[in-house]
Design an enzyme around this catalytic site. Structure first.
Site, PDB file in Angstrom:
ATOM      1  N   ARG A  17       0.860  -1.027   0.181  1.00 18.23           N
ATOM      2  CA  ARG A  17      -0.080  -0.187   0.025  1.00 18.23           C
ATOM      3  C   ARG A  17       0.797   1.243  -0.020  1.00 18.23           C
ATOM      4  O   ARG A  17       1.030   2.077  -0.993  1.00 18.23           O
ATOM      5  CB  ARG A  17      -1.008   0.007   1.286  1.00 18.23           C
ATOM      6  CG  ARG A  17      -1.933   1.006   1.201  1.00 18.23           C
ATOM      7  CD  ARG A  17      -1.912   2.397   1.445  1.00 18.23           C
ATOM      8  NE  ARG A  17      -0.903   2.311   3.000  1.00 18.23           N
ATOM      9  CZ  ARG A  17      -0.406   3.558   3.461  1.00 18.23           C
ATOM     10  NH1 ARG A  17      -0.287   4.530   2.777  1.00 18.23           N
ATOM     11  NH2 ARG A  17       0.078   3.677   4.617  1.00 18.23           N
ATOM     12  N   ASP A  18       1.661   1.352   1.029  1.00 14.12           N
ATOM     13  CA  ASP A  18       2.303   2.661   1.043  1.00 14.12           C
ATOM     14  C   ASP A  18       3.199   2.783   0.137  1.00 14.12           C
ATOM     15  O   ASP A  18       3.846   3.728  -0.475  1.00 14.12           O
ATOM     16  CB  ASP A  18       2.940   2.872   2.626  1.00 14.12           C
ATOM     17  CG  ASP A  18       3.328   4.088   2.929  1.00 14.12           C
ATOM     18  OD1 ASP A  18       3.366   5.139   2.081  1.00 14.12           O
ATOM     19  OD2 ASP A  18       3.665   4.509   4.352  1.00 14.12           O
ATOM     20  N   HIS A 207       6.000   4.122  12.588  1.00 12.28           N
ATOM     21  CA  HIS A 207       5.835   3.888  10.966  1.00 12.28           C
ATOM     22  C   HIS A 207       7.047   5.076  10.372  1.00 12.28           C
ATOM     23  O   HIS A 207       6.354   6.131  10.131  1.00 12.28           O
ATOM     24  CB  HIS A 207       4.463   4.277  10.554  1.00 12.28           C
ATOM     25  CG  HIS A 207       4.191   4.294   9.297  1.00 12.28           C
ATOM     26  ND1 HIS A 207       3.264   3.349   8.283  1.00 12.28           N
ATOM     27  CD2 HIS A 207       4.346   5.213   8.302  1.00 12.28           C
ATOM     28  CE1 HIS A 207       3.299   3.672   7.373  1.00 12.28           C
ATOM     29  NE2 HIS A 207       3.935   4.716   7.085  1.00 12.28           N
ATOM     30  N   CYS A 240       4.874   9.343  -0.029  1.00 14.85           N
ATOM     31  CA  CYS A 240       3.723   9.728  -0.162  1.00 14.85           C
ATOM     32  C   CYS A 240       3.067  10.704  -1.249  1.00 14.85           C
ATOM     33  O   CYS A 240       3.914  11.580  -1.382  1.00 14.85           O
ATOM     34  CB  CYS A 240       3.391  10.276   1.394  1.00 14.85           C
ATOM     35  SG  CYS A 240       1.476  11.080   1.527  1.00 14.85           S
TER      36      CYS A 240
HETATM   37  C1  LIG Z   1       0.425   9.270   4.553  1.00 16.14           C
HETATM   38  C2  LIG Z   1       0.098   8.705   3.477  1.00 16.14           C
HETATM   39  O1  LIG Z   1       0.663   7.976   2.717  1.00 16.14           O
HETATM   40  S1  LIG Z   1      -1.710   8.116   3.732  1.00 16.14           S
HETATM   41  C3  LIG Z   1      -2.121   7.531   2.278  1.00 16.14           C
HETATM   42  C4  LIG Z   1      -2.184   8.337   0.898  1.00 16.14           C
HETATM   43  N1  LIG Z   1      -3.296   9.282   0.959  1.00 16.14           N
HETATM   44  C5  LIG Z   1      -4.623   8.677   0.494  1.00 16.14           C
HETATM   45  O2  LIG Z   1      -4.749   7.590   0.183  1.00 16.14           O
HETATM   46  C6  LIG Z   1      -5.732   9.564   0.820  1.00 16.14           C
HETATM   47  C7  LIG Z   1      -6.270  10.077  -0.415  1.00 16.14           C
HETATM   48  N2  LIG Z   1      -7.280  10.979  -0.321  1.00 16.14           N
HETATM   49  C8  LIG Z   1      -8.826  10.455  -0.887  1.00 16.14           C
HETATM   50  O3  LIG Z   1      -9.000   9.611  -1.239  1.00 16.14           O
HETATM   51  C9  LIG Z   1      -9.748  11.678  -0.619  1.00 16.14           C
HETATM   52  O4  LIG Z   1      -9.135  12.929   0.199  1.00 16.14           O
HETATM   53  C10 LIG Z   1     -10.987  11.335   0.370  1.00 16.14           C
HETATM   54  C11 LIG Z   1     -11.928  10.160  -0.148  1.00 16.14           C
HETATM   55  C12 LIG Z   1     -10.570  10.840   1.653  1.00 16.14           C
HETATM   56  C13 LIG Z   1     -11.802  12.449   0.459  1.00 16.14           C
HETATM   57  O5  LIG Z   1     -12.064  12.982  -0.682  1.00 16.14           O
HETATM   58  P1  LIG Z   1     -13.331  13.971  -0.998  1.00 16.14           P
HETATM   59  O6  LIG Z   1     -13.231  14.730  -2.401  1.00 16.14           O
HETATM   60  O7  LIG Z   1     -13.483  14.922   0.244  1.00 16.14           O
HETATM   61  O8  LIG Z   1     -14.387  13.094  -0.729  1.00 16.14           O
HETATM   62  P2  LIG Z   1     -16.016  13.503  -1.097  1.00 16.14           P
HETATM   63  O9  LIG Z   1     -16.711  12.468  -0.011  1.00 16.14           O
HETATM   64  O10 LIG Z   1     -16.347  14.720  -1.205  1.00 16.14           O
HETATM   65  O11 LIG Z   1     -16.248  12.567  -2.392  1.00 16.14           O
HETATM   66  C14 LIG Z   1     -15.773  13.048  -3.625  1.00 16.14           C
HETATM   67  C15 LIG Z   1     -15.715  11.807  -4.758  1.00 16.14           C
HETATM   68  O12 LIG Z   1     -14.833  10.683  -4.334  1.00 16.14           O
HETATM   69  C16 LIG Z   1     -15.471   9.408  -4.193  1.00 16.14           C
HETATM   70  N3  LIG Z   1     -15.074   9.086  -2.787  1.00 16.14           N
HETATM   71  C17 LIG Z   1     -15.138   9.549  -1.670  1.00 16.14           C
HETATM   72  N4  LIG Z   1     -14.877   8.372  -0.671  1.00 16.14           N
HETATM   73  C18 LIG Z   1     -14.271   7.373  -1.671  1.00 16.14           C
HETATM   74  C19 LIG Z   1     -13.890   6.161  -1.199  1.00 16.14           C
HETATM   75  N5  LIG Z   1     -13.211   5.822   0.241  1.00 16.14           N
HETATM   76  N6  LIG Z   1     -13.531   5.277  -2.367  1.00 16.14           N
HETATM   77  C20 LIG Z   1     -13.858   5.795  -3.684  1.00 16.14           C
HETATM   78  N7  LIG Z   1     -14.337   6.982  -3.790  1.00 16.14           N
HETATM   79  C21 LIG Z   1     -14.459   7.702  -2.863  1.00 16.14           C
HETATM   80  C22 LIG Z   1     -17.160  10.208  -4.027  1.00 16.14           C
HETATM   81  O13 LIG Z   1     -18.004   8.722  -4.550  1.00 16.14           O
HETATM   82  C23 LIG Z   1     -17.051  11.357  -4.722  1.00 16.14           C
HETATM   83  O14 LIG Z   1     -17.025  10.876  -6.283  1.00 16.14           O
HETATM   84  P3  LIG Z   1     -17.593  11.619  -7.580  1.00 16.14           P
HETATM   85  O15 LIG Z   1     -16.913  12.829  -7.598  1.00 16.14           O
HETATM   86  O16 LIG Z   1     -17.608  10.600  -8.657  1.00 16.14           O
HETATM   87  O17 LIG Z   1     -19.226  11.769  -6.975  1.00 16.14           O
HETATM   88  C1  LIG Z   2      -0.956   6.089   6.528  1.00 17.44           C
HETATM   89  C2  LIG Z   2       0.487   6.425   6.411  1.00 17.44           C
HETATM   90  O1  LIG Z   2       0.990   6.109   5.407  1.00 17.44           O
HETATM   91  C3  LIG Z   2       1.161   7.102   7.630  1.00 17.44           C
HETATM   92  C4  LIG Z   2       2.428   7.837   7.098  1.00 17.44           C
HETATM   93  O2  LIG Z   2       3.255   7.735   6.617  1.00 17.44           O
HETATM   94  O3  LIG Z   2       2.284   9.123   7.591  1.00 17.44           O
END
Ligand SMILES: CC(=O)SCCNC(=O)CCNC(=O)[C@H](O)C(C)(C)COP(=O)(O)OP(=O)(O)OC[C@H]1O[C@@H](n2cnc3c(N)ncnc32)[C@H](O)[C@@H]1OP(=O)(O)O
Ligand SMILES: CC(=O)CC(=O)O
Length: 302
Positions: A17-18, A207, A240
């Site tokens: 995933r990450d 992490h 990320c």
């Molecule tokens: C530190 C790290 O590495 S963390 C990991 C990396 N980051 C991520 O994976 C986060 C990615 N972010 C996201 O996916 C988004 O910001 C969300 C889903 C959390 C929130 O997004 P928002 O746009 O605010 O969601 P909102 O509820 O308004 O929905 C917008 C659209 O996304 C879709 N959507 C929302 N949640 C999901 C979901 N969990 N799975 C699939 N589609 C989704 C909605 O159906 C909607 O679709 P449409 O435009 O076709 O109608």
């Molecule tokens: C969800 C994550 O992937 C955590 C991080 O790296 O901050």
């Protein structure tokens, strides 16, 4: 300060995933092979995908397909579920452990999940209720615990507050993300001074990304404070999408080598793990970042 090393460390493997959320062209079949190879190497906890918006992170769009294709009865497959939609999709393919994720930085939280920290906690209430109704356990992540790409230094007190909110929601564990790999041993100790005064060590995981080459030292610092769950990514895959320049997680192979040197049990076959890392890196047309993996390869090719 307690300086007792744990006798056993649980590895949560996050490479699929990450790691792969940051790679553009990985086939569904290669993901399935990777997760199967990691399980064959003895890893029991594998974050297998993310049920996030495919518009935000297209690399994870095939998570349902990947997870449906896996038959790994002895492996705990987990997945990111930022909201109820993600939770329902993860449940539909049999995921028994969700991971919800927020941050100790407002700016990062907005960039990553499009809401404030408080809004994220409110969204998670629905996810927790769904999880409870379906007997699914939930892990929490706090990103940017040692620094943020947008806000800079992060006050450990903020990490404490967010971690306590996740635990109060019902998370069985909080994983502390050094998302941009900026931390050093002193900062880890200072953070843990604050957290461990209020939270039992058994409820925390680390992490750590390895952008500045500090992850192993930081993990050792956390182990000495009694933390016994470590997230890592095979071959050091990853980064990320919302933290420009951040490199991958600490390589699982390197963590296993560290644990072996310390006499800490982990249950993982290092040779098979390294092979899994080489296989996915071959698919990605690159070498593992893991120094241990490179050293093992050189030994066998000399
Ligand atoms: C530190 C790290 O590495 S963390 C990991 C990396 N980051 C991520 O994976 C986060 C990615 N972010 C996201 O996916 C988004 O910001 C969300 C889903 C959390 C929130 O997004 P928002 O746009 O605010 O969601 P909102 O509820 O308004 O929905 C917008 C659209 O996304 C879709 N959507 C929302 N949640 C999901 C979901 N969990 N799975 C699939 N589609 C989704 C909605 O159906 C909607 O679709 P449409 O435009 O076709 O109608
Ligand atoms: C969800 C994550 O992937 C955590 C991080 O790296 O901050």
């Amino acid at each position: 300060m307690n300086n007792t090393l744990p006798s056993h460390v649980r590895i949560v493997e996050v490479g699929a995933r990450d790691g792969l959320q940051n790679e553009s062209a990985v086939s569904t079949q290669d993901k399935i092979k990777l997760i199967t190879a990691l399980a064959d190497a003895g890893i029991t906890d594998i974050e297998a995908g993310a049920f996030v918006s495919p518009k935000w992170v297209p690399q994870m769009a095939d998570s349902s397909e990947v997870i449906s294709a896996l038959t790994l009865p002895n492996t705990n497959l987990t997945a990111l579920t930022p909201n109820l939609k993600g939770a329902a999709a993860a449940h539909a393919v049999g995921i028994k452990e969700f991971a919800i994720f927020t941050a100790a930085s407002e700016a990062f939280c907005q960039k990553n999940i499009n809401c404030s920290i408080d809004e994220s906690i409110a969204r998670f209430e629905d996810v927790m209720a769904f999880a409870k109704a379906h007997n699914i356990r939930v892990r929490g992540y706090v990103s940017c615990v040692l620094g943020c790409p947008y806000e800079g230094d992060i006050d450990p007190q903020r990490v404490l507050e967010v971690s306590q909110k996740l635990l109060a929601l019902g998370c069985y564990e909080v994983s502390l993300g050094d998302t941009i790999g900026i931390g050093t041993a002193k900062k880890v100790d200072e953070l843990l001074d604050v957290l461990l005064a209020h939270i039992d060590k058994s409820l925390l995981a680390v992490h750590f990304h390895d952008t500045y080459g500090q992850a192993l030292t930081n993990i050792y610092t956390a182990l000495k404070r009694g933390i016994a769950t470590v997230d890592s990514a095979v071959a050091g895959l990853g980064g990320c999408p919302y933290a420009k320049g951040a490199s991958g997680n600490v390589a699982t192979e390197d963590v296993i080598y560290l644990l072996q040197g310390l006499g800490i049990n982990h249950g993982i076959d290092l040779q098979r793990l390294a092979q899994a890392g080489w296989a996915i890196c071959t698919a990605l047309n690159k070498q593992p970042v893991s120094k241990v993996s490179l050293a093992l390869k050189n030994q066998t090719t000399d």
